[in-house]
Design a protein around this motif. Sequence first.
Motif, mmCIF file in Angstrom:
data_model
loop_
_atom_site.group_PDB
_atom_site.id
_atom_site.type_symbol
_atom_site.label_atom_id
_atom_site.label_comp_id
_atom_site.label_asym_id
_atom_site.label_seq_id
_atom_site.Cartn_x
_atom_site.Cartn_y
_atom_site.Cartn_z
ATOM 1 N N SER A 1 0.829 -1.213 0.000
ATOM 2 C CA SER A 1 0.000 0.000 0.000
ATOM 3 C C SER A 1 0.862 1.260 0.000
ATOM 4 O O SER A 1 0.591 2.217 -0.729
ATOM 5 C CB SER A 1 -0.919 -0.004 1.225
ATOM 6 O OG SER A 1 -1.808 -1.092 1.182
ATOM 7 N N GLN A 2 1.906 1.262 0.823
ATOM 8 C CA GLN A 2 2.779 2.431 0.892
ATOM 9 C C GLN A 2 3.544 2.653 -0.412
ATOM 10 O O GLN A 2 3.766 3.790 -0.837
ATOM 11 C CB GLN A 2 3.764 2.283 2.053
ATOM 12 C CG GLN A 2 3.169 2.573 3.423
ATOM 13 C CD GLN A 2 2.640 3.979 3.543
ATOM 14 O OE1 GLN A 2 1.422 4.192 3.538
ATOM 15 N NE2 GLN A 2 3.507 4.964 3.637
ATOM 16 N N GLY B 1 -13.026 3.835 -4.425
ATOM 17 C CA GLY B 1 -12.937 2.433 -4.067
ATOM 18 C C GLY B 1 -11.535 1.884 -4.267
ATOM 19 O O GLY B 1 -10.579 2.628 -4.518
ATOM 20 N N ALA B 2 -11.419 0.573 -4.163
ATOM 21 C CA ALA B 2 -10.109 -0.064 -4.238
ATOM 22 C C ALA B 2 -10.228 -1.446 -4.851
ATOM 23 O O ALA B 2 -11.298 -2.058 -4.877
ATOM 24 C CB ALA B 2 -9.486 -0.157 -2.840
ATOM 25 N N ILE B 3 -9.100 -1.912 -5.377
ATOM 26 C CA ILE B 3 -8.985 -3.272 -5.897
ATOM 27 C C ILE B 3 -8.181 -4.080 -4.880
ATOM 28 O O ILE B 3 -7.121 -3.645 -4.433
ATOM 29 C CB ILE B 3 -8.285 -3.288 -7.264
ATOM 30 C CG1 ILE B 3 -9.109 -2.514 -8.292
ATOM 31 C CG2 ILE B 3 -8.052 -4.716 -7.742
ATOM 32 C CD1 ILE B 3 -8.416 -2.367 -9.636
ATOM 33 N N ASP C 1 -3.990 -9.672 0.349
ATOM 34 C CA ASP C 1 -4.166 -8.819 1.525
ATOM 35 C C ASP C 1 -3.885 -7.348 1.222
ATOM 36 O O ASP C 1 -3.971 -6.508 2.107
ATOM 37 C CB ASP C 1 -3.226 -9.274 2.652
ATOM 38 C CG ASP C 1 -3.596 -10.653 3.174
ATOM 39 O OD1 ASP C 1 -4.801 -10.948 3.196
ATOM 40 O OD2 ASP C 1 -2.678 -11.423 3.525
ATOM 41 N N ILE C 2 -3.544 -7.058 -0.038
ATOM 42 C CA ILE C 2 -3.165 -5.699 -0.403
ATOM 43 C C ILE C 2 -4.356 -4.996 -1.049
ATOM 44 O O ILE C 2 -4.952 -5.504 -2.003
ATOM 45 C CB ILE C 2 -1.962 -5.694 -1.365
ATOM 46 C CG1 ILE C 2 -0.767 -6.387 -0.718
ATOM 47 C CG2 ILE C 2 -1.590 -4.266 -1.754
ATOM 48 C CD1 ILE C 2 0.432 -6.516 -1.634
ATOM 49 N N ILE D 1 -8.166 2.717 -6.454
ATOM 50 C CA ILE D 1 -8.280 2.871 -7.904
ATOM 51 C C ILE D 1 -7.710 4.211 -8.363
ATOM 52 O O ILE D 1 -7.083 4.304 -9.421
ATOM 53 C CB ILE D 1 -9.758 2.736 -8.335
ATOM 54 C CG1 ILE D 1 -10.265 1.324 -8.041
ATOM 55 C CG2 ILE D 1 -9.935 3.061 -9.813
ATOM 56 C CD1 ILE D 1 -11.739 1.127 -8.318
ATOM 57 N N TYR D 2 -7.902 5.258 -7.557
ATOM 58 C CA TYR D 2 -7.411 6.571 -7.973
ATOM 59 C C TYR D 2 -5.885 6.591 -8.055
ATOM 60 O O TYR D 2 -5.312 7.203 -8.949
ATOM 61 C CB TYR D 2 -7.889 7.663 -7.010
ATOM 62 C CG TYR D 2 -7.693 9.057 -7.570
ATOM 63 C CD1 TYR D 2 -8.621 9.583 -8.458
ATOM 64 C CD2 TYR D 2 -6.578 9.825 -7.241
ATOM 65 C CE1 TYR D 2 -8.452 10.849 -8.996
ATOM 66 C CE2 TYR D 2 -6.405 11.086 -7.777
ATOM 67 C CZ TYR D 2 -7.344 11.589 -8.650
ATOM 68 O OH TYR D 2 -7.163 12.844 -9.197
#
Length: 294
Positions: free
Chosen positions: A10-11, A136-138, A142-143, A147-148
């Motif tokens: 994520s980072q 939102g997110a994909i 676990d990651i 989307i942005y």
Amino acid sequence: MTLNLAALGSQMLIGLSRGMILFMVASGLTLVFGVLRINNFAHGTLYMIGAYLAYSVTLLAGQNGGGFWLALLIAPLIVAVLSLVIERGLLRFIYKRDHLMQMLLTYALILILGDLVKMLWGTEYKTFAMPAVLSGAITLGDISLPIYNLFLLIVGPCVAGLLWYFLTHTRLGKLCRATATDREMVDVLGRNSTWVFAFVFALGGWLAGLGGALIAPTTNIALGMDSNINIYAFLIVVSGGLGNIWGALISSILIGLGEALGVLFLPGLAIVIPYLIIGIILILRPAGLLKSAW
């Protein structure tokens, strides 16, 4: 271990997307500095104005409609027009002056444009939501990948590729490079270098405005948001190689990743890490990561 890998992924995505925003701003500055040979300290302020304009256009056009996409078109164009007015009205008179005069004028522009922003938008924070298609997110294991942020990872390299193609494969781009190398010869050959300067400054402003419009949905839009990115933009220009688009992109990515990973592993030193990266680059390669384009 799984949690650490998720946090690391994520980072890294945050750092890469941050690098893309830095690149947008720095690429405009490296063009201006490379062709006009002027230190435009107000470049970051153009980025801030782009963010405020994106906010206004999105609200006027409607956040649930195509307001954000319209803002991506209109905000950078308005900043480009403002940049053209600044170049024609002020900067063209000081190109042959001492660099100190250029620095004083562009610093004065920071104060003037900052007060203009305060008059038009006030001092309160401004925020607006990103479009639904980019929210939102994909999830990959676990990651979680927003989307942005992925959208920014697409836009950044596309802009870099278009700038590279423009500078190396179009007549106007080659004219910009020639003007950076020998302005007098360009004038002798019958080309108006004055308008080349104006175009490059407007293009640099457009890129700064685009960066501001892209960052606007992800942060609080406020006075002073130009200061930090202005410093980073100058560091990227120097460390990437003067006028080198790919060098600016690589340097932006390194700074973005360094900043993001520093928050994860060394939160107490996170603010210092980008400067350490630039210092190491300049020690190892004083002329920048890649060869100067002019």
